[in-house]
Design an enzyme around this catalytic site. Structure first.
Site, PDB file in Angstrom:
ATOM      1  N   ALA A  22      34.805  47.731  37.294  1.00 47.50           N
ATOM      2  CA  ALA A  22      34.295  47.829  38.662  1.00 47.50           C
ATOM      3  C   ALA A  22      35.212  46.998  39.545  1.00 47.50           C
ATOM      4  CB  ALA A  22      32.875  47.285  38.714  1.00 47.50           C
ATOM      5  N   GLY A  66      33.585  48.373  33.572  1.00 50.41           N
ATOM      6  CA  GLY A  66      33.171  49.736  33.925  1.00 50.41           C
ATOM      7  C   GLY A  66      34.124  50.792  33.393  1.00 50.41           C
ATOM      8  N   GLU A 100      33.004  51.329  29.989  1.00 55.86           N
ATOM      9  CA  GLU A 100      31.720  52.046  30.053  1.00 55.86           C
ATOM     10  C   GLU A 100      31.906  53.517  30.405  1.00 55.86           C
ATOM     11  OE1 GLU A 100      30.309  48.851  32.676  1.00 55.86           O
ATOM     12  OE2 GLU A 100      28.438  48.951  31.539  1.00 55.86           O
ATOM     13  N   GLU A 131      32.432  41.184  31.388  1.00 57.54           N
ATOM     14  CA  GLU A 131      31.542  40.820  32.499  1.00 57.54           C
ATOM     15  C   GLU A 131      30.997  39.401  32.430  1.00 57.54           C
ATOM     16  OE1 GLU A 131      31.510  43.697  30.902  1.00 57.54           O
ATOM     17  OE2 GLU A 131      31.395  45.316  32.359  1.00 57.54           O
TER      18      GLU A 131
HETATM   19  N1  COA Z   1      38.792  44.864  40.442  1.00 54.74           N
HETATM   20  C1  COA Z   1      39.606  44.717  41.489  1.00 54.74           C
HETATM   21  N2  COA Z   1      40.940  44.551  41.379  1.00 54.74           N
HETATM   22  C2  COA Z   1      41.438  44.540  40.145  1.00 54.74           C
HETATM   23  C3  COA Z   1      40.651  44.679  38.998  1.00 54.74           C
HETATM   24  C4  COA Z   1      39.257  44.857  39.181  1.00 54.74           C
HETATM   25  N3  COA Z   1      38.428  45.023  38.156  1.00 54.74           N
HETATM   26  N4  COA Z   1      41.446  44.606  37.907  1.00 54.74           N
HETATM   27  C5  COA Z   1      42.699  44.442  38.356  1.00 54.74           C
HETATM   28  N5  COA Z   1      42.691  44.395  39.700  1.00 54.74           N
HETATM   29  C6  COA Z   1      43.832  44.244  40.600  1.00 54.74           C
HETATM   30  C7  COA Z   1      44.355  42.804  40.593  1.00 54.74           C
HETATM   31  O1  COA Z   1      43.590  41.990  41.472  1.00 54.74           O
HETATM   32  C8  COA Z   1      45.770  43.023  41.065  1.00 54.74           C
HETATM   33  O2  COA Z   1      45.744  43.250  42.468  1.00 54.74           O
HETATM   34  P1  COA Z   1      46.880  42.536  43.403  1.00 54.74           P
HETATM   35  O3  COA Z   1      48.174  43.113  42.887  1.00 54.74           O
HETATM   36  O4  COA Z   1      46.498  43.014  44.769  1.00 54.74           O
HETATM   37  O5  COA Z   1      46.744  41.059  43.161  1.00 54.74           O
HETATM   38  C9  COA Z   1      46.153  44.363  40.417  1.00 54.74           C
HETATM   39  O6  COA Z   1      44.912  45.024  40.118  1.00 54.74           O
HETATM   40  C10 COA Z   1      46.934  44.196  39.131  1.00 54.74           C
HETATM   41  O7  COA Z   1      46.171  43.365  38.275  1.00 54.74           O
HETATM   42  P2  COA Z   1      46.738  42.001  37.632  1.00 54.74           P
HETATM   43  O8  COA Z   1      45.553  41.132  37.317  1.00 54.74           O
HETATM   44  O9  COA Z   1      47.797  41.425  38.500  1.00 54.74           O
HETATM   45  O10 COA Z   1      47.401  42.585  36.299  1.00 54.74           O
HETATM   46  P3  COA Z   1      47.629  41.807  34.938  1.00 54.74           P
HETATM   47  O11 COA Z   1      48.488  42.698  34.113  1.00 54.74           O
HETATM   48  O12 COA Z   1      48.061  40.409  35.166  1.00 54.74           O
HETATM   49  O13 COA Z   1      46.167  41.716  34.260  1.00 54.74           O
HETATM   50  C11 COA Z   1      44.039  42.565  33.595  1.00 54.74           C
HETATM   51  C12 COA Z   1      45.509  42.889  33.873  1.00 54.74           C
HETATM   52  C13 COA Z   1      43.327  43.904  33.325  1.00 54.74           C
HETATM   53  C14 COA Z   1      43.925  41.666  32.369  1.00 54.74           C
HETATM   54  C15 COA Z   1      43.415  41.854  34.811  1.00 54.74           C
HETATM   55  O14 COA Z   1      43.711  42.622  35.972  1.00 54.74           O
HETATM   56  C16 COA Z   1      41.932  41.685  34.744  1.00 54.74           C
HETATM   57  O15 COA Z   1      41.445  40.827  34.036  1.00 54.74           O
HETATM   58  N6  COA Z   1      41.171  42.504  35.516  1.00 54.74           N
HETATM   59  C17 COA Z   1      39.754  42.385  35.620  1.00 54.74           C
HETATM   60  C18 COA Z   1      39.069  42.957  34.414  1.00 54.74           C
HETATM   61  C19 COA Z   1      37.565  42.767  34.540  1.00 54.74           C
HETATM   62  O16 COA Z   1      37.038  41.673  34.544  1.00 54.74           O
HETATM   63  N7  COA Z   1      36.854  43.907  34.638  1.00 54.74           N
HETATM   64  C20 COA Z   1      35.440  43.930  34.701  1.00 54.74           C
HETATM   65  C21 COA Z   1      34.959  43.985  36.101  1.00 54.74           C
HETATM   66  S1  COA Z   1      33.184  44.048  36.156  1.00 54.74           S
END
Ligand code: COA
Length: 257
Positions: free
Chosen positions: A66, A112, A115, A135
């Site tokens: 999400a 999500g 999911e 989460e």
């Molecule tokens: N919601 C909003 N933005 C997200 C996102 C999410 N769930 N997951 C990634 N992004 C965005 C990042 O903020 C970043 O944006 P920016 O370039 O404007 O800063 C972009 O996507 C790239 O992500 P980044 O974190 O820089 O990539 P990474 O390779 O370093 O890490 C992940 C990848 C997937 C490990 C990391 O993005 C992450 O932990 N995301 C969240 C996962 C999460 O908690 N999901 C559950 C949500 S309920």
């Protein structure tokens, strides 16, 4: 119908739906979810479509969950429960569809995103795919049906391991745990999904429909409980802290309040 954050193509009896927000790792914001709902509703009305593939664009992610920026704006319990229910509803449309949905997971499938894959009838992934329900690191729980489907698919012991630790697993662990049925190279992923879709399309449509109905008859009360708990967590300080920390790119400090 014109979509901005997804693409939908139909070739013969097979539809391909691609989440297309690669700069945010295909995170499921309101627009993506609304377009996904429209696309699934559209496919459910197309008699000639007999199988659908869902994948993500950009090569790095299926969907990273999400949209945390949008999630962070929620503050009331009812808002949280309704956020959870709206996602649950879309994923239910997928699971209860007459046609099989195949998730072709080509990178991160987190929160999500995981999911969404769980709501599909068949999941396959590339060797570079990563799955997880992170989460709890944000002060919430999976709210789009993950507590129910992951438990049903992998069993409660493994589901609790993933949901309570929030850890990320690789493709081989996903295969070993029954989260996916096949792991293939990134280059072969879509072709494999198409082969599976076409093989299903050659079978008797009424039998496919009946098989889906028989496999997925579920009790709805667990989903209701998930949405209510998700709503309650939205009002906590730990949720504020978890989402703020992600957006500020820092480590969270939880207090249990
Ligand atoms: N919601 C909003 N933005 C997200 C996102 C999410 N769930 N997951 C990634 N992004 C965005 C990042 O903020 C970043 O944006 P920016 O370039 O404007 O800063 C972009 O996507 C790239 O992500 P980044 O974190 O820089 O990539 P990474 O390779 O370093 O890490 C992940 C990848 C997937 C490990 C990391 O993005 C992450 O932990 N995301 C969240 C996962 C999460 O908690 N999901 C559950 C949500 S309920």
């Amino acid at each position: 119908m014109e979509f901005k954050t997804i693409t939908l193509t139909i070739s013969g009896h097979v539809a391909e739906l691609t989440l297309n927000r690669p700069d945010k790792l295909n995170a499921l914001n309101t627009q993506v979810l609304s377009e996904l709902r429209e696309a699934v509703a559209l496919l459910r009305r197309q008699e000639e479509v007999r199988a659908a593939i869902i994948t993500g664009s950009g090569g790095k992610a299926f969907a990273a969950g999400a949209d945390i920026g949008e999630l962070a704006d929620l503050s009331k319990s009812e808002e949280g429960a309704s956020f959870s229910q709206s996602g649950q509803h879309i994923f239910e449309l997928i699971e209860n569809s007459r046609m099989p949905f195949i998730a072709a997971v080509n990178g991160f499938a987190l929160g999500g995103g995981c999911e969404l894959a769980l709501a599909c009838h068949i999941r396959m992934c590339s060797e570079t795919a990563k799955f997880g329900q992170p989460e709890v690191a944000l002060g919430i729980i999976p709210g789009y049906g993950g507590t129910q489907r992951l438990t049903r698919i992998t069993g409660p012991t493994y589901a609790a391991d993933l949901i309570l630790t929030g850890r990320t697993i690789d493709a081989q662990e996903a295969l070993a745990s029954g989260l996916v049925s096949r792991v293939v190279s990134s280059e072969k992923l879509l072709d494999t999904a198409r082969e599976v879709a076409n093989a299903i399309c050659e079978k008797a449509p009424l039998a496919i429909r009946a098989a889906i109905e028989a496999i997925y008859s579920t009790d709805q009360s667990g989903y209701e409980r998930e949405a209510n708990l998700f709503g309650k967590l939205i009002t906590t300080n730990d949720f504020r802290e978890g989402t703020a920390a992600f957006l500020a790119k820092r480590k969270s400090k939880f207090t249990g309040q």
